[in-house]
Design a protein around this motif. Structure first.
Motif, PDB file in Angstrom:
ATOM      1  N   TYR A  45      -4.494  -0.556 -39.875  1.00 34.12           N
ATOM      2  CA  TYR A  45      -5.185  -1.761 -39.431  1.00 34.12           C
ATOM      3  C   TYR A  45      -5.024  -2.746 -40.574  1.00 34.12           C
ATOM      4  N   ARG A  46      -4.279  -3.809 -40.329  1.00 34.39           N
ATOM      5  CA  ARG A  46      -3.995  -4.734 -41.423  1.00 34.39           C
ATOM      6  C   ARG A  46      -4.461  -6.141 -41.126  1.00 34.39           C
ATOM      7  N   GLY A  47      -4.833  -6.789 -42.206  1.00 30.53           N
ATOM      8  CA  GLY A  47      -5.166  -8.205 -42.176  1.00 30.53           C
ATOM      9  C   GLY A  47      -4.243  -8.880 -43.183  1.00 30.53           C
ATOM     10  N   GLY A  59      -7.335  -9.261 -38.170  1.00 28.47           N
ATOM     11  CA  GLY A  59      -6.403  -8.159 -38.354  1.00 28.47           C
ATOM     12  C   GLY A  59      -5.919  -7.576 -37.047  1.00 28.47           C
ATOM     13  N   GLU A  60      -5.020  -6.607 -37.161  1.00 31.67           N
ATOM     14  CA  GLU A  60      -4.469  -5.941 -35.989  1.00 31.67           C
ATOM     15  C   GLU A  60      -3.884  -4.594 -36.370  1.00 31.67           C
ATOM     16  N   TRP A  61      -3.712  -3.727 -35.379  1.00 32.72           N
ATOM     17  CA  TRP A  61      -3.096  -2.426 -35.590  1.00 32.72           C
ATOM     18  C   TRP A  61      -1.590  -2.597 -35.624  1.00 32.72           C
ATOM     19  N   ALA A  79     -13.833  -2.739 -48.125  1.00 37.65           N
ATOM     20  CA  ALA A  79     -14.416  -1.994 -47.004  1.00 37.65           C
ATOM     21  C   ALA A  79     -13.314  -1.476 -46.085  1.00 37.65           C
ATOM     22  N   PHE A  80     -13.313  -0.169 -45.830  1.00 31.60           N
ATOM     23  CA  PHE A  80     -12.317   0.472 -44.976  1.00 31.60           C
ATOM     24  C   PHE A  80     -12.646   0.206 -43.505  1.00 31.60           C
ATOM     25  N   HIS A  81     -11.645  -0.169 -42.715  1.00 33.09           N
ATOM     26  CA  HIS A  81     -11.837  -0.421 -41.286  1.00 33.09           C
ATOM     27  C   HIS A  81     -12.018   0.914 -40.570  1.00 33.09           C
ATOM     28  N   THR A  82     -13.169   1.091 -39.924  1.00 29.95           N
ATOM     29  CA  THR A  82     -13.475   2.388 -39.331  1.00 29.95           C
ATOM     30  C   THR A  82     -13.218   2.449 -37.833  1.00 29.95           C
ATOM     31  N   GLY A  83     -12.696   1.382 -37.233  1.00 27.64           N
ATOM     32  CA  GLY A  83     -12.415   1.382 -35.803  1.00 27.64           C
ATOM     33  C   GLY A  83     -11.268   2.320 -35.459  1.00 27.64           C
ATOM     34  N   HIS A  84     -11.005   2.450 -34.172  1.00 25.05           N
ATOM     35  CA  HIS A  84      -9.944   3.325 -33.699  1.00 25.05           C
ATOM     36  C   HIS A  84      -8.876   2.493 -33.010  1.00 25.05           C
ATOM     37  N   PRO A  85      -7.614   2.884 -33.159  1.00 30.98           N
ATOM     38  CA  PRO A  85      -6.543   2.126 -32.514  1.00 30.98           C
ATOM     39  C   PRO A  85      -6.592   2.295 -30.996  1.00 30.98           C
ATOM     40  N   ASP A  86      -6.115   1.271 -30.285  1.00 34.60           N
ATOM     41  CA  ASP A  86      -6.010   1.409 -28.839  1.00 34.60           C
ATOM     42  C   ASP A  86      -4.843   2.341 -28.517  1.00 34.60           C
ATOM     43  N   ALA A  90      -1.660   3.600 -30.963  1.00 38.25           N
ATOM     44  CA  ALA A  90      -1.602   5.015 -31.344  1.00 38.25           C
ATOM     45  C   ALA A  90      -0.271   5.657 -30.967  1.00 38.25           C
ATOM     46  N   LYS A  91       0.411   5.144 -29.951  1.00 39.11           N
ATOM     47  CA  LYS A  91       1.701   5.690 -29.524  1.00 39.11           C
ATOM     48  C   LYS A  91       2.835   5.337 -30.487  1.00 39.11           C
TER      49      LYS A  91
END
Length: 101
Positions: A45-47, A59-61, A79-86, A90-91
């Motif tokens: 996940y980068r900004g 930012g975006e995956w 701060a580490f991004h704790t969300g999950h990729p869509d 993920a593919k």
């Protein structure tokens, strides 16, 4: 330390990294390290430091080839991004070696 080893440590410890990709500086939270089409890639996940066309300000995956990443460093104070990729993001990795627990 190599790009792969730095990313592995960042994933295992949930540490943000700073790096250069295609001549631009980025920060990101790497979530998985593995392969895509037989080459080493990272799901991150980068900004971007400066807003650029196509990259949302927050930012975006992305799935990035390690071969195009340079000047990588750990940024433990961020701060580490704790969300999950869509599902689409993920593919991007066909084989996963290590991922955020």
């Amino acid at each position: 330390m190599s790009v792969a080893n730095t990313l592995r440590e960042a994933i295992e410890k949930k540490i943000v990294v700073g790096f250069t990709f295609n001549g631009k500086n980025y920060v990101g939270s790497p979530h998985a390290l593995g392969e895509s089409d037989g080459t080493a890639h990272v799901l991150i996940y980068r900004g971007e430091d400066a807003h650029a066309k196509g990259i949302p300000p927050m930012g975006e995956w992305s799935t990035l080839p390690l071969s195009d990443m340079t000047d990588i460093k750990l940024l433990p104070g961020e701060a580490f991004h704790t969300g999950h990729p869509d599902a689409h993001a993920a593919k991007g990795l066909h084989k996963v070696d290590v991922r955020v627990a």
